[in-house]
Design a protein around this motif. Structure first.
Motif: not given
Length: 151
Positions: A103-109, A117-118, A135-138
């Protein structure tokens, strides 16, 4: 590549809800993790694990990325929230039990307010099996945020 941590040190999920097995690589903008699709577990069926669980695989990869950043800064990983996904596209209905997935995730924003957003994808045997924007929220203080939503 930055330091590789044990997955338990960067991912808050425990027990059967930790779906990611191993951190492969990460840097300031991306992460790659691996998992072996379980034969038994909360999402397992005779056919394997339904492809819609791929959204959670992606979310946990992002959580591991945030945990790596926290550890590298000398902090404990904090709680984050999956807000949603756009354009989840899976080329399969099931991930077969025993399959090794990357599983790969690249930060877009990533805003100062904790919203991010990834661009994510899941690979099996080098073939792209699923893609999505997640979309995520921390929040800066997750417990205070949770308490504020209880009203």
């Amino acid at each position: 590549m930055d330091r590789l941590y044990d997955i338990e040190r960067v991912l808050p999920h425990r027990g059967t809800m930790r779906l990611i097995d191993r951190l492969v690589a990460w840097d300031e903008d991306s992460i790659a993790v691996e998992l072996r699709v379980p034969e038994e577990g909360p999402f397992s069926h005779d056919e394997g694990v339904p492809a819609w669980v791929g959204v959670e695989y992606m979310a946990q990869a992002i959580a591991a990325w945030a945990g790596c950043r926290a550890r590298a800064a000398g902090r404990e990983p904090s709680i984050g929230f999956l807000l949603g996904t756009r354009r989840y596209d899976s080329r399969t209905s099931w991930f077969p039990a025993g399959a090794l997935l990357r599983v790969e995730a690249i930060r877009e924003l990533l805003g100062d307010n904790g919203l991010g957003m990834f661009r994510c994808r899941i690979l099996g045997d080098g073939e792209e099996l699923a893609t999505a924007n997640v979309s995520v929220f921390e929040p800066p203080d997750a417990m205070a945020y949770l308490e504020s939503t209880q009203g």
